[in-house]
Design a protein around this motif. Structure first.
Motif, PDB file in Angstrom:
ATOM      1  N   MET A 143     -22.219  -3.835 -27.735  1.00 43.94           N
ATOM      2  CA  MET A 143     -21.351  -3.626 -26.696  1.00 43.94           C
ATOM      3  C   MET A 143     -21.830  -4.331 -25.419  1.00 43.94           C
ATOM      4  SD  MET A 143     -20.500   0.176 -25.122  1.00 43.94           S
ATOM      5  CE  MET A 143     -19.885   0.912 -26.439  1.00 43.94           C
ATOM      6  N   ARG A 144     -20.823  -4.788 -24.435  1.00 37.83           N
ATOM      7  CA  ARG A 144     -21.194  -5.382 -23.355  1.00 37.83           C
ATOM      8  C   ARG A 144     -20.744  -4.114 -22.324  1.00 37.83           C
ATOM      9  NH1 ARG A 144     -21.266 -10.981 -23.370  1.00 37.83           N
ATOM     10  NH2 ARG A 144     -22.095 -11.623 -25.244  1.00 37.83           N
ATOM     11  N   PRO A 145     -21.393  -4.307 -21.089  1.00 38.57           N
ATOM     12  CA  PRO A 145     -21.301  -3.256 -20.154  1.00 38.57           C
ATOM     13  C   PRO A 145     -20.098  -3.355 -19.174  1.00 38.57           C
ATOM     14  CG  PRO A 145     -23.028  -4.801 -19.366  1.00 38.57           C
ATOM     15  CD  PRO A 145     -22.677  -5.126 -20.885  1.00 38.57           C
ATOM     16  N   MET A 146     -19.485  -2.483 -18.891  1.00 38.08           N
ATOM     17  CA  MET A 146     -18.349  -2.528 -17.885  1.00 38.08           C
ATOM     18  C   MET A 146     -18.794  -2.801 -16.676  1.00 38.08           C
ATOM     19  SD  MET A 146     -15.864   0.727 -16.902  1.00 38.08           S
ATOM     20  CE  MET A 146     -14.527   0.775 -15.655  1.00 38.08           C
TER      21      MET A 146
ATOM     22  N   MET B 118     -28.764  -3.097 -17.980  1.00 34.38           N
ATOM     23  CA  MET B 118     -29.504  -3.168 -19.074  1.00 34.38           C
ATOM     24  C   MET B 118     -28.575  -2.017 -19.797  1.00 34.38           C
ATOM     25  SD  MET B 118     -31.987  -4.628 -20.619  1.00 34.38           S
ATOM     26  CE  MET B 118     -32.887  -5.077 -19.177  1.00 34.38           C
ATOM     27  N   LEU B 119     -28.510  -2.244 -20.947  1.00 33.50           N
ATOM     28  CA  LEU B 119     -27.943  -1.099 -21.910  1.00 33.50           C
ATOM     29  C   LEU B 119     -29.145  -0.417 -22.994  1.00 33.50           C
ATOM     30  CD1 LEU B 119     -24.302  -2.338 -23.312  1.00 33.50           C
ATOM     31  CD2 LEU B 119     -24.881  -0.911 -21.262  1.00 33.50           C
ATOM     32  N   ALA B 120     -29.265   0.749 -22.885  1.00 30.74           N
ATOM     33  CA  ALA B 120     -30.176   1.319 -23.886  1.00 30.74           C
ATOM     34  C   ALA B 120     -29.693   1.918 -25.223  1.00 30.74           C
ATOM     35  CB  ALA B 120     -31.328   2.086 -23.321  1.00 30.74           C
ATOM     36  N   ASP B 121     -29.886   1.641 -26.419  1.00 32.12           N
ATOM     37  CA  ASP B 121     -29.208   2.195 -27.656  1.00 32.12           C
ATOM     38  C   ASP B 121     -30.351   2.806 -28.374  1.00 32.12           C
ATOM     39  OD1 ASP B 121     -27.799   2.430 -29.882  1.00 32.12           O
ATOM     40  OD2 ASP B 121     -26.527   0.673 -29.873  1.00 32.12           O
ATOM     41  N   VAL B 122     -30.129   3.866 -28.729  1.00 34.39           N
ATOM     42  CA  VAL B 122     -31.283   4.678 -29.572  1.00 34.39           C
ATOM     43  C   VAL B 122     -30.491   5.110 -30.595  1.00 34.39           C
ATOM     44  CG1 VAL B 122     -32.841   6.582 -29.680  1.00 34.39           C
ATOM     45  CG2 VAL B 122     -32.508   5.349 -27.364  1.00 34.39           C
TER      46      VAL B 122
ATOM     47  N   ARG C  14     -27.074  -7.600 -19.672  1.00 26.04           N
ATOM     48  CA  ARG C  14     -25.418  -7.823 -19.700  1.00 26.04           C
ATOM     49  C   ARG C  14     -24.624  -8.649 -20.551  1.00 26.04           C
ATOM     50  NH1 ARG C  14     -22.765  -9.266 -13.890  1.00 26.04           N
ATOM     51  NH2 ARG C  14     -21.297 -10.863 -14.662  1.00 26.04           N
ATOM     52  N   ASN C  15     -25.084  -9.652 -20.941  1.00 23.68           N
ATOM     53  CA  ASN C  15     -24.738 -10.888 -21.731  1.00 23.68           C
ATOM     54  C   ASN C  15     -25.292 -10.721 -23.403  1.00 23.68           C
ATOM     55  OD1 ASN C  15     -27.378 -11.772 -21.453  1.00 23.68           O
ATOM     56  ND2 ASN C  15     -26.785 -13.769 -20.706  1.00 23.68           N
ATOM     57  N   GLY C  16     -25.706  -9.608 -23.536  1.00 24.18           N
ATOM     58  CA  GLY C  16     -25.915  -9.015 -24.890  1.00 24.18           C
ATOM     59  C   GLY C  16     -27.273  -9.729 -25.445  1.00 24.18           C
ATOM     60  N   ASN C  17     -28.210 -10.153 -24.620  1.00 27.22           N
ATOM     61  CA  ASN C  17     -29.604 -10.432 -25.388  1.00 27.22           C
ATOM     62  C   ASN C  17     -30.578  -9.327 -25.436  1.00 27.22           C
ATOM     63  OD1 ASN C  17     -28.985 -13.292 -25.223  1.00 27.22           O
ATOM     64  ND2 ASN C  17     -29.462 -13.604 -23.088  1.00 27.22           N
ATOM     65  N   ASP C  18     -31.245  -9.218 -26.603  1.00 26.11           N
ATOM     66  CA  ASP C  18     -32.254  -8.214 -26.930  1.00 26.11           C
ATOM     67  C   ASP C  18     -33.403  -8.531 -25.761  1.00 26.11           C
ATOM     68  OD1 ASP C  18     -34.095  -6.591 -28.082  1.00 26.11           O
ATOM     69  OD2 ASP C  18     -33.481  -6.980 -29.895  1.00 26.11           O
ATOM     70  N   ALA C  19     -33.700  -7.512 -24.882  1.00 30.68           N
ATOM     71  CA  ALA C  19     -34.701  -7.782 -24.114  1.00 30.68           C
ATOM     72  C   ALA C  19     -35.778  -6.406 -24.305  1.00 30.68           C
ATOM     73  CB  ALA C  19     -34.196  -7.644 -22.585  1.00 30.68           C
ATOM     74  N   THR C  20     -35.900  -6.088 -25.675  1.00 29.66           N
ATOM     75  CA  THR C  20     -36.704  -4.728 -25.603  1.00 29.66           C
ATOM     76  C   THR C  20     -38.293  -5.044 -25.604  1.00 29.66           C
ATOM     77  OG1 THR C  20     -35.085  -4.037 -27.391  1.00 29.66           O
ATOM     78  CG2 THR C  20     -37.244  -2.900 -27.405  1.00 29.66           C
TER      79      THR C  20
ATOM     80  N   VAL D 265     -15.403  -4.959 -19.576  1.00 27.38           N
ATOM     81  CA  VAL D 265     -14.154  -5.243 -18.754  1.00 27.38           C
ATOM     82  C   VAL D 265     -14.543  -5.246 -17.124  1.00 27.38           C
ATOM     83  CG1 VAL D 265     -11.718  -4.369 -17.928  1.00 27.38           C
ATOM     84  CG2 VAL D 265     -12.398  -4.286 -20.342  1.00 27.38           C
ATOM     85  N   ARG D 266     -13.893  -6.187 -16.400  1.00 29.26           N
ATOM     86  CA  ARG D 266     -14.337  -6.075 -15.016  1.00 29.26           C
ATOM     87  C   ARG D 266     -12.921  -5.201 -14.500  1.00 29.26           C
ATOM     88  NH1 ARG D 266     -17.807  -8.552 -11.714  1.00 29.26           N
ATOM     89  NH2 ARG D 266     -18.039 -10.219 -13.323  1.00 29.26           N
ATOM     90  N   SER D 267     -13.302  -4.024 -14.137  1.00 31.23           N
ATOM     91  CA  SER D 267     -12.365  -2.961 -13.763  1.00 31.23           C
ATOM     92  C   SER D 267     -12.178  -2.825 -12.117  1.00 31.23           C
ATOM     93  CB  SER D 267     -12.718  -1.794 -14.333  1.00 31.23           C
ATOM     94  OG  SER D 267     -11.782  -0.796 -14.093  1.00 31.23           O
ATOM     95  N   LYS D 268     -11.015  -2.672 -11.555  1.00 31.61           N
ATOM     96  CA  LYS D 268     -10.820  -2.289 -10.364  1.00 31.61           C
ATOM     97  C   LYS D 268     -11.159  -0.734 -10.119  1.00 31.61           C
ATOM     98  CE  LYS D 268      -7.884  -5.986  -8.705  1.00 31.61           C
ATOM     99  NZ  LYS D 268      -6.616  -6.515  -8.188  1.00 31.61           N
ATOM    100  N   ALA D 269     -11.481   0.166 -11.262  1.00 31.55           N
ATOM    101  CA  ALA D 269     -11.913   1.433 -10.986  1.00 31.55           C
ATOM    102  C   ALA D 269     -13.249   1.479 -10.716  1.00 31.55           C
ATOM    103  CB  ALA D 269     -11.561   2.325 -12.359  1.00 31.55           C
ATOM    104  N   TRP D 270     -14.038   0.347 -10.722  1.00 29.62           N
ATOM    105  CA  TRP D 270     -15.350   0.414 -10.293  1.00 29.62           C
ATOM    106  C   TRP D 270     -15.373  -0.719  -9.267  1.00 29.62           C
ATOM    107  CZ3 TRP D 270     -19.572   0.689 -14.614  1.00 29.62           C
ATOM    108  CH2 TRP D 270     -19.415   1.803 -15.438  1.00 29.62           C
ATOM    109  N   LEU D 271     -15.735  -0.486  -8.150  1.00 32.06           N
ATOM    110  CA  LEU D 271     -15.847  -1.271  -6.756  1.00 32.06           C
ATOM    111  C   LEU D 271     -17.219  -1.473  -6.268  1.00 32.06           C
ATOM    112  CD1 LEU D 271     -12.706  -0.069  -4.737  1.00 32.06           C
ATOM    113  CD2 LEU D 271     -12.796  -1.988  -6.576  1.00 32.06           C
TER     114      LEU D 271
END
Length: 309
Positions: A1-4, A29-33, A45-51, A180-186
């Motif tokens: 998954m990519r971040p919003m 960073m996304l953290a998946d457990v 953010r671009n999907g690289n594993d940085a663990t 998605v680059r959303s206008k709901a987040w500014l």
């Protein structure tokens, strides 16, 4: 998954349908457990594993309950404020031994601001208000959940006074839209900091291979457009890191779609336009030519396709 992703805002929204957060100057960073795991998988953010780079942050909280969260890894500078330059040394580490050493000398904090999955349940379709309520009810151990605020104008003024990067305003009804680059987040940044793509570098005068400055540009529909030369802020450690990143990526001609001034092009080693760096300058948007630019660091967490957004 990519971040919003957030969109650059012009005016801080008001009203009870919005909530506001501090904009952290760190690494997204996304953290998946997965259920039962004792370690979180950290991805940029671009999907690289940085663990491997963040051993102090990858311990799974809550006894290994199934979890996916979104946040920012930050480091604190000598002035006591989050600073991307502090974390950049750790971002590029691929050795577990080196990462363990840096975890002690350059401590980091994971600021978690959203939750997308919990105990096998997909939460992305819930409004932000419900996701925040769930998030604030979790015990995330060493991971922190920063507060939100009702008054965005006040928060923007306070973060400016405190030397923080800025704020992010989010619509409480917004669902989580991965990638998605959303206008709901500014987002509203205080610093005039920009990301650019490296198209070439110049050696220090009197040397052949000591990288002293970068030629950077901005992607457009017409190609990579030249924005200026950056030398300030590139010390010995930064020079060596940049040289290692650019090694083997040389080109025989300029990758810029427009003309580079002769004073900048003279002696330049052209490279493939793949590396993104952050630059501070006196400019405001839009940037046509950088004014008194200063190099801030490499952004391996984003790619050239993200720069113009």
């Amino acid at each position: 998954m990519r971040p919003m992703l957030a969109t650059k805002g012009d005016v801080v929204p008001t009203g009870d349908e919005w909530t506001h957060e501090v904009k952290w100057d760190g690494v997204r960073m996304l953290a998946d457990v997965p259920a039962g795991a004792d370690r979180a998988r950290l991805t940029t953010r671009n999907g690289n594993d940085a663990t491997v780079a963040w051993p102090d942050l990858s311990t799974a909280p809550m006894g290994g309950r199934d979890l996916l969260v979104d946040g920012e890894v930050i480091g604190i500078n000598d002035a006591g404020v989050p600073d991307f330059a502090v974390t950049q040394e750790r971002m590029h580490v691929r050795s577990a031994t080196t990462a363990a050493r840096l975890a002690k000398s350059v401590p980091a904090t994971f600021m978690v601001f959203d939750v997308m999955r919990l105990d096998g349940r997909d939460l992305t379709g819930l409004p932000l208000s419900e996701r925040r309520e769930i998030l604030e009810g979790l015990d995330l151990g060493g991971w922190q959940v920063p507060p939100t605020y009702d008054d965005g104008t006040m928060l923007r003024e306070a973060t400016l006074a405190q030397g923080l990067e800025g704020i992010v305003s989010k619509r409480l009804t917004s669902t989580y839209q991965p990638g998605v680059r959303s206008k709901a987040w500014l987002k509203f940044a205080h610093r005039h900091r920009f990301s650019f793509v490296v198209g070439g570098w110049r050696p220090q005068e009197g040397t052949k291979d000591r990288l002293a400055s970068l030629l950077v540009g901005e992607p457009s529909t017409d190609g990579l457009l030249y924005r200026g030369r950056v030398g300030s802020g590139i010390g010995g450690a930064a020079s060596r890191l940049l040289s290692a990143q650019l090694a083997g990526r040389e080109l025989g001609a300029s990758p810029f779609a427009d003309e580079v001034p002769a004073v900048d092009a003279r002696g330049t080693r052209w490279v493939e336009p793949f590396l993104v760096v952050d630059v501070d300058s006196l400019n405001k948007m839009p940037v046509t030519r950088l004014r008194q630019p200063s190099y801030r660091g490499i952004r391996t967490d984003v790619g050239p396709e993200d720069v113009s957004g």
